[in-house]
Design a protein around this motif. Structure first.
Motif, mmCIF file in Angstrom:
data_model
loop_
_atom_site.group_PDB
_atom_site.id
_atom_site.type_symbol
_atom_site.label_atom_id
_atom_site.label_comp_id
_atom_site.label_asym_id
_atom_site.label_seq_id
_atom_site.Cartn_x
_atom_site.Cartn_y
_atom_site.Cartn_z
ATOM 1 N N LYS A 1 0.832 -1.208 0.000
ATOM 2 C CA LYS A 1 0.000 0.000 0.000
ATOM 3 C C LYS A 1 0.866 1.257 0.000
ATOM 4 N N PHE B 1 -18.830 8.033 -10.249
ATOM 5 C CA PHE B 1 -19.649 6.891 -9.844
ATOM 6 C C PHE B 1 -18.835 5.600 -9.841
ATOM 7 N N SER C 1 -15.817 5.438 -9.171
ATOM 8 C CA SER C 1 -15.005 5.528 -7.969
ATOM 9 C C SER C 1 -15.803 5.050 -6.754
ATOM 10 N N VAL C 2 -17.093 5.426 -6.740
ATOM 11 C CA VAL C 2 -17.954 5.004 -5.633
ATOM 12 C C VAL C 2 -18.094 3.485 -5.607
ATOM 13 N N VAL D 1 -14.980 1.970 -4.187
ATOM 14 C CA VAL D 1 -14.817 2.050 -2.738
ATOM 15 C C VAL D 1 -15.824 1.117 -2.048
ATOM 16 N N LEU D 2 -16.963 0.888 -2.700
ATOM 17 C CA LEU D 2 -17.910 -0.093 -2.150
ATOM 18 C C LEU D 2 -17.324 -1.506 -2.228
ATOM 19 N N ASP E 1 -14.892 -1.809 0.539
ATOM 20 C CA ASP E 1 -15.644 -1.944 1.777
ATOM 21 C C ASP E 1 -16.153 -3.381 1.950
ATOM 22 N N HIS F 1 -13.385 -5.718 2.998
ATOM 23 C CA HIS F 1 -13.062 -5.719 4.427
ATOM 24 C C HIS F 1 -13.916 -6.718 5.187
ATOM 25 N N GLN F 2 -15.155 -6.909 4.675
ATOM 26 C CA GLN F 2 -16.044 -7.852 5.357
ATOM 27 C C GLN F 2 -15.996 -9.240 4.727
ATOM 28 N N LYS G 1 -7.828 -14.717 2.909
ATOM 29 C CA LYS G 1 -8.627 -14.037 3.924
ATOM 30 C C LYS G 1 -8.253 -12.554 3.999
ATOM 31 N N ASN G 2 -7.908 -11.994 2.862
ATOM 32 C CA ASN G 2 -7.446 -10.604 2.852
ATOM 33 C C ASN G 2 -7.643 -10.011 1.465
ATOM 34 N N LEU H 1 -6.923 2.348 -4.774
ATOM 35 C CA LEU H 1 -6.173 3.600 -4.610
ATOM 36 C C LEU H 1 -5.823 4.179 -5.977
ATOM 37 N N HIS I 1 -8.967 5.583 -7.710
ATOM 38 C CA HIS I 1 -9.398 6.875 -7.170
ATOM 39 C C HIS I 1 -8.464 7.985 -7.613
#
Lengths: 326, 120
Positions: A28, A92, A94-95, A98-99, A102, A105-106, A297-298, A307, A310
């Protein structure tokens, strides 16, 4: 692992090793380093654009007159709408990116797949829009003539509306044929000839007493200076040397050559970033489908390409401002 | 790696849509201003640039802030990394812009005052 660690007495201290002072993984952080350096590259281009624009402050084209096309609205003056649409498409996508991060992460593989897919589609639509924008820019709308000093003269009628070369020129039987490499020495060819010669335009201009010339010089009110009929005829006959339709790297019908050069270079460089972003997104998309990150798991890889994606959006925000708004 | 997965990330979906709304509204405002070009904004000059252009640039930086902070998740990084990224860029870019725009303005004056003939 523990057994091989050499004790140095600095454990637990910030620079003692074994920890991450910036709490960011190697990959990163390297992506951030790349983004900062790429941001400086883009600012170099945009600052150079600003330099040229300041240099030709009073003869720079007015963006609203250049970029005024919208799909299926042929001949309608629609400044800004198309590029605003492109901006929305990119924001959009980009949105959705990021979703996807997100959802990563879960550890929700299905959601990541879906949002990555939408991001890729958004990127492809943006690239297509960019291509259409270039097409309009390259083809031009009205055409113009250029003077010996490299200035652009455009034509308007009595009401101040732009007039296309095709409405002015009186076609003559022309003997001038485009020279192609197959007709002569193999390494010599020339660019395609404009539809009308300068002589035809001059003849048509003197026939039609309604026509005036609009120079590329901007007055204090921010409008291009329009010559009177007498001045127009004198200017055209004494200075005009050639016809230009649309834009290339040497000349364009909008104004100083640098305007088209920077347009091609900066939006092209940005478009290339979008293209490579789409390619990288597709690779990661397939990795997600194959379950590579599920097994790890990542989903940090999704975050890293996120990144970059965006950043491409971030650059577009600035390109949008400096090419279309300011 | 253990501490990586130990993090329990909660969903930020709501915040993402809020940021999207902000970015959209700002873009719409920019486009509307760009089409209308209100005269009192284009005619008023502040620090040798029209008020309208100042508004555009400030709104752009505002958008950039949201993209970097929220989408690129800079707000969640450590202070050191964030500052290394933001201040490096801001300092170098401001310097570059200052130098090039000043020089561009100077060349414009040289052309305008006829010290150099360029339009033959």
């Amino acid at each position: 692992m523990e057994a091989t660690v050499v004790r140095t007495g600095t454990e637990g201290k910030t620079w003692g090793g074994g920890n991450e002072p910036l709490k960011s993984s190697y990959g990163k952080m390297m992506m951030w380093f790349f983004i900062v350096s790429d941001a400086l590259t883009f600012s170099g281009f945009l600052a150079a654009y600003g330099f040229s624009r300041f240099k030709f402050m009073d003869s720079w084209p007015i963006a609203d007159e250049v970029f005024n096309h919208f799909p299926f609205l042929h001949g309608v003056d629609a400044p800004m709408y198309y590029v605003a649409l492109m901006t929305f498409i990119l924001i959009f996508s980009s949105v959705t990116m990021v979703l996807a991060v997100d959802a990563g992460h879960q550890l929700k593989k299905g959601k990541v797949t879906f949002y990555m897919f939408l991001t890729i589609i958004g990127g492809i639509i943006f690239l297509g829009s960019q291509a259409w924008e270039w097409k309009n820019f390259i083809n031009g709308t009205y055409g113009a003539v250029y003077t010996e000093g490299g200035n652009i003269l455009q034509f308007i009628d009595g009401d101040g509306h732009r007039v296309a070369l095709s409405d002015i020129a009186i076609a003559e039987a022309s003997s001038r044929v485009e020279h192609e490499s197959r007709n002569g020495i193999w390494y010599e060819s020339e660019k395609s000839l404009p539809s009308y010669s300068i002589g035809e335009v001059k003849a048509g201009f003197s026939e039609n007493s309604d026509l005036l010339i609009r120079t590329q010089v901007v007055n204090d009110e921010g409008e291009k200076i329009i010559l009177s009929r007498e001045e127009s005829i004198a200017k055209l006959n004494s200075e005009a040397v050639g016809v230009v339709e649309g834009a290339n790297l040497t000349r364009n019908e909008y104004g100083p050559p640098l305007f088209a050069d920077f347009f091609f270079f900066i939006t092209g460089f940005h478009g290339f970033h979008v293209f490579s972003g789409v390619v990288i997104n597709i690779i990661i998309f397939f990795n997600v489908i194959l379950g590579t990150y599920e097994r790890r798991k990542n989903y940090e890889m999704v975050e890293k390409v996120g990144l970059y994606w965006h950043f491409v959006d971030l650059v577009w925000v600035f390109v949008f401002t400096f090419f279309y708004l300011v | 790696m253990a501490h990586d997965t130990a993090h329990q990330h909660e969903s930020n979906t709501k915040k993402i849509w809020t940021v999207f709304a902000i970015l959209s509204v700002v873009t719409i405002v920019e486009v509307v201003l760009g089409i209308l070009k209100p005269e009192f904004l284009t005619d008023t000059s502040f620090l040798s640039m029209s008020l309208l252009n100042w508004i555009f640039i400030i709104l752009t930086i505002y958008k950039a802030y949201y993209i970097a902070w929220s989408f690129m998740h800079l707000e969640g990084e450590t202070k050191g990394l964030r500052r290394a990224i933001v201040w490096t860029a801001i300092f170098l870019i401001s310097y570059l812009i200052f130098i090039l725009l000043t020089e561009g303005g100077y060349i414009y004056e040289v052309y305008k005052n006829g010290y150099v003939a360029w339009d033959f």
